[in-house]
Scaffold this active site. Structure first.
Site, PDB file in Angstrom:
ATOM      1  CE  LYS A 106      37.625   3.282  11.894  1.00  0.00           C
ATOM      2  NZ  LYS A 106      37.659   4.729  11.657  1.00  0.00           N
TER       3      LYS A 106
HETATM    4  C1  LIG Z   1      37.125   5.775  12.468  1.00  0.00           C
HETATM    5  C2  LIG Z   1      37.689   7.116  12.215  1.00  0.00           C
HETATM    6  C3  LIG Z   1      37.792   8.062  13.229  1.00  0.00           C
HETATM    7  C4  LIG Z   1      37.258   7.827  14.625  1.00  0.00           C
HETATM    8  O1  LIG Z   1      37.944   6.820  15.313  1.00  0.00           O
HETATM    9  P1  LIG Z   1      37.251   6.090  16.553  1.00  0.00           P
HETATM   10  O2  LIG Z   1      38.161   5.018  16.947  1.00  0.00           O
HETATM   11  O3  LIG Z   1      35.928   5.576  16.026  1.00  0.00           O
HETATM   12  O4  LIG Z   1      37.034   7.127  17.592  1.00  0.00           O
HETATM   13  C5  LIG Z   1      38.410   9.280  12.943  1.00  0.00           C
HETATM   14  N1  LIG Z   1      38.866   9.543  11.700  1.00  0.00           N
HETATM   15  C6  LIG Z   1      38.767   8.653  10.701  1.00  0.00           C
HETATM   16  C7  LIG Z   1      39.289   9.023   9.362  1.00  0.00           C
HETATM   17  C8  LIG Z   1      38.191   7.415  10.922  1.00  0.00           C
HETATM   18  O5  LIG Z   1      38.109   6.528   9.913  1.00  0.00           O
END
Ligand SMILES: *Cc1c(COP(=O)(O)O)cnc(C)c1O
Length: 472
Positions: A106
């Site tokens: 993120k």
């Molecule tokens: C948010 C997240 C995901 C999923 O990603 P999306 O974009 O919501 O599909 C997978 N792994 C981790 C560690 C995340 O923080």
């Protein structure tokens, strides 16, 4: 111009970023994804690739503004020169996306989204405070707080599921509590948090979103698909124009949708493999065309993927049916009846899907560590399992990049379980993991204050009242 998935309303890029979610409940999309001659991107640095891509997508931003955003976001915040990092083991390629301030993918987007927002507000002569509403399954919360609390005239509110995130994830979020930031545990699951946030959007002005419903969150995620492709070319793993697969641990469908956009832009992709945990609503959708959220919600060891309403799938559906009235109708069915169905369309062929249980993920963490001396987190483990199953079932030998979305150190309990390590004290456990695996504890974890207790637990109604007060 961006349009909403649920109506023909048009918005500039800057307004789409400011609004986050369209007032009709839809998500902003581009009808025509820009095409690119991919060879032009070869041998460029990560930041340069980002520059080219953002210039294509952010119509009303000028080049200078974009370069400034990139430099501010990507020069100091990551502990790798190129924001992300590839790791090769005996049989796999991992794209490590977790070298930012909060140790999850993120950060790649949430370091730069606040900069985009700052520029966008100036462009549109908006001086008022922006409240950033965020629903999180664990990682978006701290990444949003880390990115936005540094920006003037913003207030960041994060809603996470009570008992639905890892201890470290919660501690990371709570460490930001202050005048312009607050994290609240909701008595419910991630879907409840996301529904709550979406509802508030329709009621109030001056809100924006740090979730992947914001188009400004998605664009930065396109960049690493291109970057990793060229890395493979230049490491002589593939030839230029050779197709590859990406296997993506998926929850809200944001990360993998960015991969779909990269593919639409011209990146040579064979398959985008959508990996789910036991909450396998997307797996079922890709098999049958039926999206059905009427099912048990499981709390798994990959909490950031514990989601039954994958918001960004709405964008994919829009790109396929190309009719906002139809999308609006399908999303109303989902809200009212809990399900909808679309005919299986050949445009979905680029996707493959699979799922893995907690037990499978736990075993693979151990296996990869034993065989490759490489430690992966429980989300990446789900992707690795799904990829192994895919390969067995398909005999597809296309080179595949597994997106590695978080540092294992954010999920000490699960990692400990996999490796046979335990301790009641989370931090002692982290130290044991470090010694056992001979890997160092990230500094972001080291500096976390231990046991911040001031967590606020609210029902949805209480959160609603709290928000009314906070917005006054
Ligand atoms: C948010 C997240 C995901 C999923 O990603 P999306 O974009 O919501 O599909 C997978 N792994 C981790 C560690 C995340 O923080």
């Amino acid at each position: 111009m961006y349009t909403s998935t649920r109506s023909h309303k048009e918005k500039t890029a800057s307004l789409a970023i400011i609004e986050g979610l369209s007032k009709d409940g839809g998500l902003y999309v581009l009808d025509n994804i820009p095409k690119i001659d991919i060879k032009k991107l070869n041998l460029l640095s990560y930041k340069k690739i980002a520059e080219v891509i953002f210039n294509l997508f952010l119509d009303d931003f000028d080049e200078k503004e974009i370069t400034k955003c990139i430099n501010e976001a990507y020069i100091d915040n990551f502990d790798t020169e190129d924001v992300v990092k590839m790791h090769k083991t005996n049989d796999s390629f991992y794209l490590e996306l977790y070298h930012g301030p909060t140790l999850a993918f993120k950060d790649v987007a949430l370091t730069i989204l606040p900069k985009f927002l700052e520029v966008a507000k100036i462009k549109n002569n908006i001086n008022s405070k922006t409240v950033i509403l965020t629903a999180t399954s664990g990682d978006t919360g701290s990444a949003a707080l880390s990115g936005f609390t540094k920006i003037k005239n913003t207030d960041t509110l994060v809603f996470y599921p009570y008992n639905g995130v890892s201890k470290t994830q919660e501690q990371q979020m709570l460490s930001f509590n202050g005048d312009n930031a607050k994290s609240i545990a909701i008595r419910g699951n991630f879907d409840d948090c996301q529904n709550f946030v979406k509802k508030e959007f329709l009621k109030h002005k001056n809100l924006s979103s740090a979730n992947s419903i914001n188009i400004g969150r998605l664009l930065p995620q396109i960049v690493y698909y291109f970057y990793s492709y060229f890395k493979m070319v230049n490491d002589n793993e593939i030839k230029m124009d050779e197709k590859i697969n990406f296997c993506v641990p998926t929850g809200n469908f944001g990360d993998i949708l960015a991969g779909f956009y990269a593919y639409k832009m011209g990146l040579p992709v064979n398959k985008l493999i959508c990996a789910s945990n036991q909450n396998k609503v997307l797996f079922d959708f890709f098999k049958t065309g039926l999206y059905d959220k009427r099912r048990t919600f499981y709390k798994t060891s990959s909490p950031s993927m514990d989601i039954l309403i994958s918001s960004n799938l709405e964008r994919l559906i829009y790109h396929i049916v190309k009719d906002p009235v139809k999308v609006n109708d399908l999303m109303n069915q989902l809200a009212k009846k809990g399900h909808y169905k679309i005919p299986i369309d050949h445009q979905l062929d680029i996707f493959s899907s699979g799922w893995a249980s907690d037990i499978e993920a736990k075993e693979i963490i151990k296996k990869i560590f034993t065989n490759d001396k490489y430690l992966i987190d429980p989300h990446t483990a789900v992707a690795k399992c799904v990829y192994e199953k895919y390969k067995k079932a398909s005999n597809d030998n296309t080179k595949t990049i597994i997106l590695s979305t978080a540092s294992p150190y954010k999920f000490a309990r699960s990692i400990g379980d996999s490796l046979g390590l335990s301790d009641d004290d989370e931090f002692v456990l982290i130290k044991k993991i470090s010694e056992y695996t001979n890997t160092s504890i990230p500094k972001q974890i080291m500096k976390l204050q231990k046991n911040i207790k001031d967590n606020h637990i609210m029902t949805m109604n209480e959160a609603d009242c709290y928000l009314e007060e906070r917005l006054k």
